[in-house]
Design a protein around this motif. Structure first.
Motif, short mmCIF file in Angstrom:
data_model
loop_
_atom_site.label_atom_id
_atom_site.label_comp_id
_atom_site.label_asym_id
_atom_site.label_seq_id
_atom_site.Cartn_x
_atom_site.Cartn_y
_atom_site.Cartn_z
N ALA A 154 -3.02 1.98 -4.72
CA ALA A 154 -2.73 1.67 -3.31
C ALA A 154 -3.93 1.03 -2.62
O ALA A 154 -3.78 0.38 -1.58
CB ALA A 154 -2.31 2.93 -2.57
N THR A 198 0.83 -1.21 0.00
CA THR A 198 0.00 0.00 0.00
C THR A 198 0.86 1.25 0.00
O THR A 198 0.55 2.23 -0.70
CB THR A 198 -0.93 -0.01 1.22
OG1 THR A 198 -1.73 -1.20 1.19
CG2 THR A 198 -1.84 1.22 1.23
N ARG A 199 1.95 1.25 0.73
CA ARG A 199 2.83 2.42 0.78
C ARG A 199 3.62 2.61 -0.51
O ARG A 199 4.01 3.73 -0.84
CB ARG A 199 3.82 2.28 1.95
CG ARG A 199 3.17 2.34 3.32
CD ARG A 199 4.21 2.49 4.41
NE ARG A 199 5.17 1.39 4.39
CZ ARG A 199 5.03 0.29 5.11
NH1 ARG A 199 3.96 0.11 5.89
NH2 ARG A 199 5.96 -0.67 5.06
N GLN A 200 3.84 1.54 -1.27
CA GLN A 200 4.65 1.65 -2.47
C GLN A 200 3.86 2.10 -3.69
O GLN A 200 4.44 2.65 -4.63
CB GLN A 200 5.31 0.29 -2.79
CG GLN A 200 6.16 -0.26 -1.66
CD GLN A 200 7.27 0.67 -1.25
OE1 GLN A 200 7.95 1.25 -2.09
NE2 GLN A 200 7.45 0.83 0.06
N LEU A 201 2.56 1.86 -3.73
CA LEU A 201 1.77 2.13 -4.92
C LEU A 201 1.16 3.52 -4.86
O LEU A 201 0.76 3.99 -3.78
CB LEU A 201 0.66 1.08 -5.06
CG LEU A 201 1.16 -0.35 -5.31
CD1 LEU A 201 -0.01 -1.31 -5.30
CD2 LEU A 201 1.92 -0.44 -6.63
N PRO A 202 1.04 4.18 -6.01
CA PRO A 202 0.47 5.53 -6.02
C PRO A 202 -1.04 5.50 -6.27
O PRO A 202 -1.58 4.58 -6.88
CB PRO A 202 1.19 6.18 -7.20
CG PRO A 202 1.43 5.04 -8.15
CD PRO A 202 1.63 3.81 -7.31
N GLY A 203 -1.70 6.54 -5.82
CA GLY A 203 -3.10 6.79 -6.17
C GLY A 203 -4.02 5.65 -5.81
O GLY A 203 -3.94 5.04 -4.74
#
Length: 371
Positions: A198, A190-195
């Protein structure tokens, strides 16, 4: 005017069809590239897949220990050791009775060969000892001519065994790390993916994890049913080594096609050398009936209920996977189809029209609402 309008509509429809065809072609090319890349990375992907399947099988116990105050590392290590002990116990359960009765089995094999030889010497075959010796000499000569191919096959088999050992060791290490750090994966993702990714990707990953767990549990239930029915038939016929054969049947249920053939061959062979050809044929009939019930009734019904797939989809997926990638394809066909269904259902939920909220009643200020 009408002809011009129809020509305009036809041109627009043609452009739309061309655009859709180009997009579909691009999707197929990307899928082919992904499959090619997956094949190149298979030595890494296969241990990862096996580790994930083993993790789904052992995660409930790990979760139980962690909920009762165990730290992640000791809980994962304990479950991994217990899993290895269970596997070693299953191997011992099969090997010890076989070793204790190996003398009787060897004697039975010799007697079975002698009975087969006496049967072949009588009518209607009337095969004499000279013909048997000639056939034996011809077989020896053929073996001598094919020594090179046999050595090549032996080297290939040893390489396959070594690769299987390496895959097993890697899968066990990956299982330990998945059990230890698995719950941290979704928050990290969740912290690594954008928009919006996530939110969407972790939800799909969680659903895929639940689906893999349902697959492993359903496969274990199918194997248990096979072991119970085949073991019961062997016990009724008085075939020795009933418990090892039942355990072998349960374990082999996780390997489609080849596992069932191997377990059935062992059971028929033991029935032949211990009870004779009549009971061997009865054991073969029992195995065929149980396997047909498993493939056409038990497995589609249980897996369709646990995975949310229709029984026909299960059968088609196993057939397609076996034709494309053999035994590995048959093993992975059902979970892959279930994961595709999970992704498709989530996309359909997100792309569907949101429900329209009912319009609020705008009552004048001070008006009373009666029910």
């Amino acid at each position: 005017m009408s002809a011009t309008l129809n020509a305009t509509k036809a041109a627009a429809a043609l452009r739309t069809s061309a655009r859709v065809s180009a997009e579909l072609l691009l999707v197929l090319v990307m899928a082919a590239v992904a499959v090619w890349f997956l094949g190149r990375m298979w030595p890494i992907v296969w241990p990862l897949v096996v580790g994930l399947l083993l993790t789904t099988l052992t995660w409930p116990l790990t979760r139980f220990l962690r909920r009762h105050g165990w730290r992640p590392a000791p809980a994962a290590a304990t479950v991994t050791v217990l899993f290895l002990l269970v596997v070693a116990g299953v191997v011992a359960l099969i090997a010890v009775p076989v070793a204790s009765q190996s003398g009787e089995l060897a004697k039975g094999v010799g007697e079975g060969v002698q009975r087969l030889r006496e049967w072949a010497a009588g009518p209607p075959l009337n095969i004499g000892d000279e013909q048997i010796a000639g056939a034996f000499d011809a077989g020896v000569a053929r073996v001598q001519k094919s020594v090179g191919s046999m050595v090549t096959a032996l080297v290939t088999g040893m390489s396959t065994v070594f690769s299987g050992v390496v895959t097993t060791v890697l899968a066990l290490f990956l299982m330990f790390f998945f059990l230890k750090d698995g719950p941290k994966f979704l928050p990290w993702l969740t912290r690594q993916l954008p928009g919006r990714l996530a939110t969407d990707v972790p939800v799909v990953a969680a659903r895929c994890w639940e689906t893999l767990g349902a697959f492993v549990r359903s496969q274990a239930l199918v194997g248990l049913l096979d072991a119970v029915f085949i073991g019961l038939g062997l016990w009724i016929l008085g075939v020795p080594l009933v418990l090892p054969l039942a355990v072998l049947t349960f374990v082999s249920a996780f390997v489609p096609i080849v596992g069932a053939l191997f377990a059935g061959f062992v059971a028929v062979l033991i029935a032949l050398v211990s009870n004779g050809p009549t009971d061997a044929l009865l054991v073969l009939a029992i195995i065929i009936v149980v396997q047909q019930l498993e493939g056409n009734v038990f497995q589609p019904m249980i897996q369709s209920r646990g995975l949310g797939l229709h029984a026909a989809v299960i059968l088609l997926a196993v057939t397609l996977g076996g034709s494309l990638a053999g035994v590995v394809g048959s093993l992975l066909a059902v979970p892959v189809a279930a994961l595709i269904a999970v992704v498709w259902n989530y996309l359909r939920e997100q792309l569907g029209e949101p429900p329209q909220e009912p319009e609020a009643d705008h009552a004048p200020t001070g008006a009373s609402v009666t029910s």
